[in-house]
Design an enzyme around this catalytic site. Sequence first.
Site, mmCIF file in Angstrom:
data_model
loop_
_atom_site.group_PDB
_atom_site.id
_atom_site.type_symbol
_atom_site.label_atom_id
_atom_site.label_comp_id
_atom_site.label_asym_id
_atom_site.label_seq_id
_atom_site.Cartn_x
_atom_site.Cartn_y
_atom_site.Cartn_z
ATOM 1 N N SER A 1 -5.875 103.996 -4.191
ATOM 2 C CA SER A 1 -4.896 104.910 -3.591
ATOM 3 C C SER A 1 -5.258 106.332 -3.976
ATOM 4 O O SER A 1 -5.936 106.557 -4.981
ATOM 5 C CB SER A 1 -3.493 104.600 -4.110
ATOM 6 O OG SER A 1 -3.358 105.056 -5.446
ATOM 7 N N ASP A 2 -4.797 107.289 -3.229
ATOM 8 C CA ASP A 2 -4.858 108.653 -3.737
ATOM 9 C C ASP A 2 -3.846 108.740 -4.888
ATOM 10 O O ASP A 2 -3.040 107.835 -5.110
ATOM 11 C CB ASP A 2 -4.581 109.684 -2.638
ATOM 12 C CG ASP A 2 -5.199 111.036 -3.002
ATOM 13 O OD1 ASP A 2 -5.418 111.288 -4.206
ATOM 14 O OD2 ASP A 2 -5.448 111.855 -2.094
ATOM 15 N N ALA A 3 -3.930 109.845 -5.639
ATOM 16 C CA ALA A 3 -3.158 109.950 -6.876
ATOM 17 C C ALA A 3 -1.663 109.730 -6.631
ATOM 18 O O ALA A 3 -1.049 110.452 -5.834
ATOM 19 C CB ALA A 3 -3.391 111.327 -7.497
#
Length: 748
Positions: free
Chosen positions: A274-276
């Site tokens: 996932s992105d952050a």
Amino acid sequence: MTDDAAIRDRIDALLAAMTPEEKAGQLTQYFFFSLPPEAQDDAAIGLDVAAQPRAVEAALARGGAGSLLFVTDPAEINRLQRLTVEGNRHGIPALFGFDVIHGLRTILPVPIAMAASWDPATIEAGQAVAAAEARAVGIHWAFAPMVDIARDPRWGRIVEGAGEDPYLGAAVAAAQVRGFQGDRIGTPGRIVAGPKHFAGYGYGLGGRDYDEVSLADADLWNVVLPPFAAAIEAGAGNVMTAYMGLNGIPATGNRWLLTDVLRDALGFEGFTVSDANAARNLVAHGFAPDLREAAVRALTAGLDMEMAIADPAFDRLPAALADGAVPQEALDVAVRRVLEVKLRLGLLDDPYVDEARAAAVLADPAHREVAREAARRSAVLLRNEGDLLPLDPAALRSVAVLGPLADSKRDTLGPWVFDFDLDETVTVAAGLRARLGDDVRVDVAPGIPVGQRVFPSMFDMFGGNAPSDPEGFDPEAELERAVRLAADADVAVVVLGEWQNMIGEAASRSSLELPGRQLELLQAVVATGTPTVLLVMNGRPLDLRWAAEHVPAILDVWYPGSQGGAAVADLLVGDAAPGGRLPFTWPRTVGQVPMVYSHLTSHEPENQGRRYWDDASTPLFPFGHGLGYARFAYGEVELDAAEIDLDGVVEASVRVRNTSDRDGEEVVQLYLHQRSGTAARPVRELKGFRRVAIPAGQERRVAFRVGPAERRYWNAAARSWVRDPAVFDVAIGGDSTAGFGGAFTVRG
Ligand code: BGC
């Protein structure tokens, strides 16, 4: 480890022995910050900086974390790895990831600049250097390349990608993956590539970072996905999901996107991250009611690893498994993918990095040479009236190097770098001084103070920025001094653009004007009558309407990296010639965006350039534009067939002659236009390009294959790929305005 069967057996054995908590741990990636003291209490990252590393270390030691990001010191990586390997029951090491966007210690030109080289070999060589340095400090995986197509330059992350075009974007994406990974995952001295952000992130409403994306089906398949497809085809081991919602469904919990499209249609077999905090943020989106449901939805959508700062949603997976909300199979498939990459990297046998070796790799002078050559090859000469460039050093007595970016080391490097070395960074002023030597007077002055964002950047905490109000800086006196230096010089070189914290993530803009009083400085310098060269330091097109009329020479140098100033000096005096081309359409003004060359024909196409009553609706500089110091003449387009069937291939070729007395390089571009079909097709689309060196006075024949792959497109009504029988026009030339010079027919 490369033997597929052995890898499978090892994973089976591990899976059989792991608890649900240990499995969830493998799917969890934590930030591990070692921030400078002044950033420790930075509220922007919403973090208890003292407590977070301790919590992460505890998680590592119990097998509760499978990966870390943001650690770049080899000794620290080994310390954390030892904790991990010795702590967990199975001795499974952690995977270390990092944003190796355009170099680690040796900083290459920013990605949009590399794309402007239109040269896959340069791009691959650059990322191979980045990979070598990253691997030497113990990093296994880059959150790069960013392959998001960007058609709205208000979006700051346009600097991280390859611009507006899917064909160029695909070529650049594949070259970067090859550079990072080599020919397979586990190639010594290389790292895993993670193309991002899947998918559509470049289309945020209004160019605003993180905002929602509504993307037409045809644009998704024909424009946004091709660079991902190319990166996957090149073997990318990872894909990062996007932050925002795509057509109403957050990308990180979007099963159609992460499974039907990414796995089934594009054939991706690696692991996703996932992105952050994007899994946690499924709650913020108003999509999942709570973190447990966020974890369930993300995992079952196809997310394998969660990137988190603290309290990962995936901590709730064991409980969700226990009460049947998550199938065992979904958990195991994700763990399998993560373990597979660790095995292919050889981490289970050899988890540590050789600390003694790192310094030598980081200091390798060959890396600086790659960066310098890349900066030379990525610059784009936008204008050169009266052949002001190249300058003749023998005829020069004095040069005034002016502007706030002329001698700023940090800005020369550009955004998205953290481990740079300012001591070895060469600014334009320093590069010119070194090249011109003692016989030419080089005066340097900023002229105006550092420009400021209205809202600060979260990246400022990583340091190196020029102070906003240096002591004793008197703006009026400085402006006057700069103008005086210009008046007294043979040539003025003015370096303008955006400060590096004005571009990149969380750096969207509502205007494209030169920030601060830069235009005023430029106008005052030009008014002295001294021949003026404008160097633009940028990652997005800026409003250069005035300059394009009044400044004879404009060279776009982007953020050229560690060796940027040396490369720019090479170009200014003709030791090298600019050969880069614009990877995006350069608008006149922000009011025109988004504007692309590959638009559709519509009602009243003859008025395409007059869609606004107050200004032309044509670009300031077209896609593919760029001048050099040589001149080229194109012959007729030659086609080896006038008619082919649906599966046929046409070879389109042209002879290009260097009519000047200088050796030079030309980026020969092929554009295709389908005259009719089951959908209306763009006025033209790039379907081939080659950067070729042609010695003075010589001619080269450049040939392209136009086959089924170049003619297929996604039809939004049929919801499938189609190839139409039709007449196709072919243009081959030096930019996207090249005239059509031939046509062929595809029979049904
Ligand atoms: C960015 C990603 C990046 C990640 C880790 C996010 O904010 O969107 O591109 O890889 O941070 O630094």
